[in-house]
Design a protein around this motif. Sequence first.
Motif, PDB file in Angstrom:
ATOM      1  N   THR A   1      47.212  45.045  40.514  1.00  0.00           N
ATOM      2  CA  THR A   1      46.229  44.993  39.138  1.00  0.00           C
ATOM      3  C   THR A   1      44.842  45.521  40.324  1.00  0.00           C
ATOM      4  O   THR A   1      45.037  44.528  40.400  1.00  0.00           O
TER       5      THR A   1
ATOM      6  N   ARG B   1      40.306  45.989  44.723  1.00  0.00           N
ATOM      7  CA  ARG B   1      41.591  46.603  44.605  1.00  0.00           C
ATOM      8  C   ARG B   1      42.186  46.251  46.269  1.00  0.00           C
ATOM      9  O   ARG B   1      41.304  46.425  47.657  1.00  0.00           O
TER      10      ARG B   1
ATOM     11  N   ARG C   1      46.058  38.198  30.954  1.00  0.00           N
ATOM     12  CA  ARG C   1      45.342  37.973  31.623  1.00  0.00           C
ATOM     13  C   ARG C   1      45.114  36.860  32.359  1.00  0.00           C
ATOM     14  O   ARG C   1      44.657  35.909  31.790  1.00  0.00           O
TER      15      ARG C   1
ATOM     16  N   VAL D   1      47.536  41.624  34.377  1.00  0.00           N
ATOM     17  CA  VAL D   1      48.632  42.098  35.131  1.00  0.00           C
ATOM     18  C   VAL D   1      50.048  42.047  33.938  1.00  0.00           C
ATOM     19  O   VAL D   1      50.259  41.716  32.809  1.00  0.00           O
TER      20      VAL D   1
ATOM     21  N   TRP E   1      41.352  44.420  40.267  1.00  0.00           N
ATOM     22  CA  TRP E   1      40.444  43.235  39.662  1.00  0.00           C
ATOM     23  C   TRP E   1      39.130  43.609  39.029  1.00  0.00           C
ATOM     24  O   TRP E   1      38.131  44.873  39.708  1.00  0.00           O
TER      25      TRP E   1
ATOM     26  N   ILE F   1      41.949  39.875  35.600  1.00  0.00           N
ATOM     27  CA  ILE F   1      43.603  40.635  36.586  1.00  0.00           C
ATOM     28  C   ILE F   1      44.604  40.700  35.314  1.00  0.00           C
ATOM     29  O   ILE F   1      44.658  40.156  34.966  1.00  0.00           O
TER      30      ILE F   1
ATOM     31  N   LEU G   1      49.834  39.190  41.454  1.00  0.00           N
ATOM     32  CA  LEU G   1      48.312  39.029  41.514  1.00  0.00           C
ATOM     33  C   LEU G   1      47.302  39.468  42.305  1.00  0.00           C
ATOM     34  O   LEU G   1      46.448  40.202  41.671  1.00  0.00           O
TER      35      LEU G   1
ATOM     36  N   THR H   1      34.924  46.922  40.926  1.00  0.00           N
ATOM     37  CA  THR H   1      36.391  46.687  40.985  1.00  0.00           C
ATOM     38  C   THR H   1      36.938  46.706  41.712  1.00  0.00           C
ATOM     39  O   THR H   1      36.690  47.876  42.902  1.00  0.00           O
TER      40      THR H   1
END
Lengths: 198, 185
Positions: free
Chosen positions: A192, A174, A106, A92, A194, A90, A188, A172
């Motif tokens: 964004t 969300r 990261r 950020v 993952w 992740i 977190l 991915t």
Amino acid sequence: MSLDGQIRQALRESADTVHVDVEESFDVVATASRRRRTRSRTLAVGVAAALLVGASVVGQHFGGASTQVASSAPSSSATDTDPVAGTFIIDVPPSAAATRDALAGRWTISLTPEGMVAVSAPDAFTGQTDGGTFSVSGGRLRTNVFVNGLCVATQAANPVATYTWSAAPDGTLRFSKVADECTGRELLFTSTPWIRIG
Amino acid sequence: MDVARAHRHSGIVRRSPRQSPDLDSGDSFRWLFTTEYQEIVRTVFLIVRDRELAEDLTQEAFIQLLGHWAKVTEYDRPGAWVRRVAIRLAVRECRRNHRRTVLEVLAPWREGHTSTSVRDVDLLQAIGSLSPQQRAVVVLFYFEDRPMDEIAAVLGCSVSTGWVHLHRARRRLASVLGEEADDVT
């Protein structure tokens, strides 16, 4: 003397007045560290015990119905964690909120099939990166991760967060918040996607 | 996949009590503590202006270092990590207490500097009245002689922001001393 020279001299003279007992301070740090580790273990055991008792009471109350809904922390025993299990990065972004709590950078988070969460933080983050547990049910993920670290200051009435999740074909994830009183954790989960790396 | 396997797979260095340094023996943590502690306390003191608080914050930084020891010990300069943590804790603490009156804030400086000149006291008072971020930049630039890119990295700001803090701080200090704020030397 120049302004810079005066500043340097004044700071040096001021700093030189500070003398510490290094050995005594080392003992203080060592003792505090041991206490903190012991407290952390005790807390983990206490939470586990409380969960067992809570699950037992709720189970009896509802005549054997699922205990997951009423327990104070997510239980992985009654859930299928496979859809989200894996290791993710992740990244950020450095927003104002992220910078304030040193969250930018990261993160690596592992969600295991057993319902455990393991966290590796960016170097800039100086808080505790305690893991936690999670459960998945009906498109929702519930977790208590960061309850003893990032979320301590929040003093949330409910330490468990709930998010809906969706997975892209490449794995991915969300997340969208359903309920979370901890703003750092929310950042977190939602700032964004993952990215799955394992 | 069990937890340990998940960690290996992701490259996460999992910490366990065995990976923490043995605090009772002369190990690398003790060496690091012995060599770095006093200097970090001094830097933190110049930012927070309170000796006990400076020690508390520095000790907290070392306790956090122990929690991250398995990872930090692999760095080239573990001392830089703990110093950065201590400085950030100091700045955070100053921000929290920034609403205190200037007199309250400056009291510890006065008490600790009976032997310095009136001019130095004025200067230290002026440094103490700077914003936490400006004060940290001044301390790191003049006391630790750090280049601005390092200061920016420690404080989590851009290099240009760091220069802005420094120039504003110098202008304020120069006005207190009745001097011109010429270029940084």
